[in-house]
Design a protein around this motif. Sequence first.
Motif, PDB file in Angstrom:
ATOM      1  N   LEU A 186       0.851  -1.173   0.086  1.00 57.05           N
ATOM      2  CA  LEU A 186       0.012  -0.106   0.001  1.00 57.05           C
ATOM      3  C   LEU A 186       0.960   1.314  -0.090  1.00 57.05           C
ATOM      4  N   ILE A 187       0.550   2.075  -0.932  1.00 58.98           N
ATOM      5  CA  ILE A 187       1.250   3.314  -1.097  1.00 58.98           C
ATOM      6  C   ILE A 187       0.214   4.557  -0.734  1.00 58.98           C
ATOM      7  N   MET A 188       0.709   5.279   0.159  1.00 61.63           N
ATOM      8  CA  MET A 188      -0.424   6.295   0.642  1.00 61.63           C
ATOM      9  C   MET A 188      -0.072   7.743  -0.176  1.00 61.63           C
ATOM     10  N   ASP A 189      -0.865   8.626  -0.142  1.00 61.07           N
ATOM     11  CA  ASP A 189      -0.634  10.016  -0.694  1.00 61.07           C
ATOM     12  C   ASP A 189      -0.242  10.937   0.268  1.00 61.07           C
ATOM     13  N   LEU A 190       1.186  11.325   0.143  1.00 60.65           N
ATOM     14  CA  LEU A 190       1.662  12.279   0.846  1.00 60.65           C
ATOM     15  C   LEU A 190       1.524  13.682   0.459  1.00 60.65           C
ATOM     16  N   VAL A 191       0.622  14.526   1.159  1.00 59.92           N
ATOM     17  CA  VAL A 191       0.293  15.907   0.566  1.00 59.92           C
ATOM     18  C   VAL A 191       1.132  16.741   1.500  1.00 59.92           C
ATOM     19  N   ALA A 192       2.282  17.394   1.083  1.00 63.98           N
ATOM     20  CA  ALA A 192       3.140  17.955   2.247  1.00 63.98           C
ATOM     21  C   ALA A 192       3.554  19.480   1.543  1.00 63.98           C
ATOM     22  N   ASN A 193       2.970  19.923   0.215  1.00 66.21           N
ATOM     23  CA  ASN A 193       3.169  21.253  -0.118  1.00 66.21           C
ATOM     24  C   ASN A 193       2.517  22.255   0.702  1.00 66.21           C
ATOM     25  N   HIS A 194       1.231  21.540   1.178  1.00 65.91           N
ATOM     26  CA  HIS A 194       0.230  22.541   1.707  1.00 65.91           C
ATOM     27  C   HIS A 194      -0.741  21.565   2.482  1.00 65.91           C
ATOM     28  N   THR A 195      -1.484  22.277   3.198  1.00 67.43           N
ATOM     29  CA  THR A 195      -2.447  21.551   4.224  1.00 67.43           C
ATOM     30  C   THR A 195      -3.792  22.379   3.921  1.00 67.43           C
ATOM     31  N   SER A 196      -4.859  21.926   4.653  1.00 69.75           N
ATOM     32  CA  SER A 196      -5.894  22.636   4.416  1.00 69.75           C
ATOM     33  C   SER A 196      -5.964  23.944   5.318  1.00 69.75           C
ATOM     34  N   ASP A 197      -6.619  24.942   5.038  1.00 71.65           N
ATOM     35  CA  ASP A 197      -6.853  25.986   5.897  1.00 71.65           C
ATOM     36  C   ASP A 197      -7.244  25.761   7.359  1.00 71.65           C
ATOM     37  N   GLU A 198      -7.975  24.566   7.158  1.00 72.91           N
ATOM     38  CA  GLU A 198      -8.664  24.095   8.532  1.00 72.91           C
ATOM     39  C   GLU A 198      -7.953  23.261   9.457  1.00 72.91           C
ATOM     40  N   HIS A 199      -6.712  22.998   8.901  1.00 71.44           N
ATOM     41  CA  HIS A 199      -5.853  22.296   9.876  1.00 71.44           C
ATOM     42  C   HIS A 199      -5.487  23.166  11.045  1.00 71.44           C
ATOM     43  N   TYR A 238       7.407  21.416  -5.628  1.00 77.17           N
ATOM     44  CA  TYR A 238       6.991  22.777  -5.638  1.00 77.17           C
ATOM     45  C   TYR A 238       7.346  23.123  -4.063  1.00 77.17           C
ATOM     46  N   ILE A 239       8.129  22.267  -3.286  1.00 77.53           N
ATOM     47  CA  ILE A 239       8.226  22.722  -1.783  1.00 77.53           C
ATOM     48  C   ILE A 239       9.262  23.763  -1.647  1.00 77.53           C
ATOM     49  N   SER A 240      10.131  24.050  -2.453  1.00 76.88           N
ATOM     50  CA  SER A 240      11.171  24.911  -1.845  1.00 76.88           C
ATOM     51  C   SER A 240      10.969  26.128  -2.828  1.00 76.88           C
ATOM     52  N   LYS A 241      10.669  27.284  -2.198  1.00 74.63           N
ATOM     53  CA  LYS A 241      10.289  28.630  -2.922  1.00 74.63           C
ATOM     54  C   LYS A 241      11.690  29.462  -2.919  1.00 74.63           C
ATOM     55  N   GLU A 242      11.815  30.212  -3.807  1.00 72.69           N
ATOM     56  CA  GLU A 242      13.103  30.766  -4.156  1.00 72.69           C
ATOM     57  C   GLU A 242      13.200  32.159  -2.890  1.00 72.69           C
ATOM     58  N   GLU A 243      14.289  32.443  -2.394  1.00 72.64           N
ATOM     59  CA  GLU A 243      14.491  33.400  -1.353  1.00 72.64           C
ATOM     60  C   GLU A 243      13.794  34.853  -2.064  1.00 72.64           C
ATOM     61  N   GLY A 244      13.093  35.621  -1.338  1.00 73.14           N
ATOM     62  CA  GLY A 244      12.672  36.902  -1.772  1.00 73.14           C
ATOM     63  C   GLY A 244      11.277  36.625  -2.496  1.00 73.14           C
ATOM     64  N   LEU A 245      10.875  35.490  -2.770  1.00 78.78           N
ATOM     65  CA  LEU A 245       9.672  35.284  -3.569  1.00 78.78           C
ATOM     66  C   LEU A 245       9.542  36.318  -4.837  1.00 78.78           C
ATOM     67  N   PRO A 246      10.496  36.357  -5.699  1.00 82.22           N
ATOM     68  CA  PRO A 246      10.562  37.354  -6.921  1.00 82.22           C
ATOM     69  C   PRO A 246       9.359  36.984  -8.028  1.00 82.22           C
ATOM     70  N   ASN A 247       8.900  38.110  -8.626  1.00 79.68           N
ATOM     71  CA  ASN A 247       7.986  37.851  -9.545  1.00 79.68           C
ATOM     72  C   ASN A 247       8.279  37.020 -10.522  1.00 79.68           C
ATOM     73  N   GLY A 248       7.500  36.517 -11.140  1.00 80.10           N
ATOM     74  CA  GLY A 248       7.530  35.345 -12.263  1.00 80.10           C
ATOM     75  C   GLY A 248       7.605  36.043 -13.714  1.00 80.10           C
ATOM     76  N   LYS A 249       8.159  35.263 -14.601  1.00 77.96           N
ATOM     77  CA  LYS A 249       8.104  35.920 -16.192  1.00 77.96           C
ATOM     78  C   LYS A 249       6.686  35.938 -16.362  1.00 77.96           C
ATOM     79  N   PHE A 250       6.144  36.803 -17.158  1.00 79.12           N
ATOM     80  CA  PHE A 250       4.689  37.191 -17.546  1.00 79.12           C
ATOM     81  C   PHE A 250       4.243  35.839 -18.039  1.00 79.12           C
ATOM     82  N   ASN A 251       3.232  35.188 -17.623  1.00 81.93           N
ATOM     83  CA  ASN A 251       2.507  34.177 -18.145  1.00 81.93           C
ATOM     84  C   ASN A 251       1.052  34.144 -17.549  1.00 81.93           C
ATOM     85  N   PRO A 252       0.066  34.313 -18.285  1.00 79.14           N
ATOM     86  CA  PRO A 252      -1.522  34.646 -17.974  1.00 79.14           C
ATOM     87  C   PRO A 252      -1.926  33.419 -17.296  1.00 79.14           C
TER      88      PRO A 252
END
Length: 552
Positions: A95-108, A206-220
């Motif tokens: 049995l392989i479970m799903d590990l959702v670790a990038n985010h939680t629920s806002d109700e956690h 997606y778990i590691s975000k670049e320091e300073g959270l810079p703006n991304g290249k334009f993409n709608p």
Amino acid sequence: MKTRWYKDAVVYQIYPRSFCDSDGDGIGDLRGIISKLDYIKELGVNAVWLSPIYKSPNDDNGYDISNYRDIMDEFGTMEDFNEMLKGMHDRGIKLIMDLVANHTSDEHEWFVRSRASKDNPYRDYYIWRKGRGKNGKKPPNNWTSRFGGSAWEYDDTTGEWYLHLFSKKQPDLNWENPAVRKEIADICNFWMDKGVDGFRCDVITYISKEEGLPNGKFNPIMCGDEHFVLGPKYHEYIHELNKNSWSKYDSYTVGESTGITYEKAPECIDEKREELDTIFGFEHMCTDMYMEVIPHKFRLPRFTKVLTKWQNLPSGCWNTLFLENHDQPRSLGRFTGDYGDKRYEAATMLAVAMQMQKGTPFVYQGQEIGMINCKFRDEDYLDVMARQVFAIAGKIPFGKAIARACLAKRARDHARTPMQWSACENAGFTTGKPWMMLNPSYKTINVEADKNAGDKSIFAFYKKLHAFRIGNDVIKCGDYRQIDGGNKDVFAYIRSYEGKTLAVICNFKNKQVNFPIPAEVSRGKLVLGNYKDSRIGQPLRPYEAAVYEIGK
Ligand code: GLC
């Protein structure tokens, strides 16, 4: 300690909400799964990946977790879970479970505390920033949520914004915080101590975000990726998690890795790095979609070129093989064109084309009976992503019509209609009112009918395929070489290992096709195929798939 059992595995994915309901509330549950364990065993798979079953308010059907150590009310209890796990292990199924670790629920509880004040110990479990502009009323940067719209939500309580790369009910965890990383390792250990055999790691890249959270290249549509896909500390965090949890067990991990190309794969899965065992590459799933959402024409050479590339991963890396999951439309039609009355041939051809390759195959519930996409009206879409797409599209001229056309091909809802067990009321899925509409095709496409279809049973074919594949060293270890790579109708390849050779020939078209056979494989014995009398070198019939053992 590591036996790497997954190299001999075929994994069946269960989306519990839609698999089988035991108590008539219209929602699939763990006792429903227990009642189908013999079915899963009969299919001949030896592992299950279970989409999330933890406590959740279900904004994203369980991918928003409010308690990682408890079971969702609708799905049952921990006792049910223990019984299910034992039932699987008794049948030789991991049995392989799903590990959702990038985010939680806002109700956690962590987030409830985090948002309450700026100076509580949980504040730093999530990613909070001040807004831009005079009053701080503009989001901190231009990143977009994968479901559309800004990736930031303003929170009145403290006058700051929190990051959510998915819905606003899925705040991103702050992996920079060692306490968060420890929580995740502890959660993995909690489940592995119970006997769970591994994890499918949700959007793990997606778990590691670049320091300073810079703006991304334009993409709608998707903005910011270059600042968080395989971010700067990704490898450090995963190696640490491996050391503190996964490596202590005979585990298997597979990371969902949207955006990772073949070139990047080895740095994620090379055994020497002690990070993830495998990833799901999505390059082949993007060959008929722009940015994963806008459909364009399927062309076989583009598709097989990607698959072939991934077959040649360096040694020390292991591949996965899949065409469906709970986020993708059904593969029939998508990769086969209009199959008319050849549903059996088309479905079994796809199975052969994928499963004779090297890697660990994943079969998604319903794929083994050839379930198909559904025709939805706007109001039938339940998925948070589809609803968000409609909401945003509604604001631009013709937006709704464009959204409708995209979703008809692309919506995740297609894979989520309840499993079709029989032609009885509610497809045998529930005795109550199903949480989501049934695909009306259940009257003809269902497990019972399929199993009674004699030599046109897709289930029986899958069963044969799994029996043939598991334990076959040529399929597990053999070299891979594509024949006539640019062919627009036929996907063919050769697998060879220690003097044994298999030739795999699959016609992707609903028509007769001539395929020139190279001399070296012109003589062979049919060992598996979806037409009984396939002969090497003969014109290929619609969706004909055949595996030949080549004599010396
Ligand atoms: C993954 C899941 C998907 C979910 C998302 C957010 O892509 O497969 O179903 O919506 O992550 O958790």
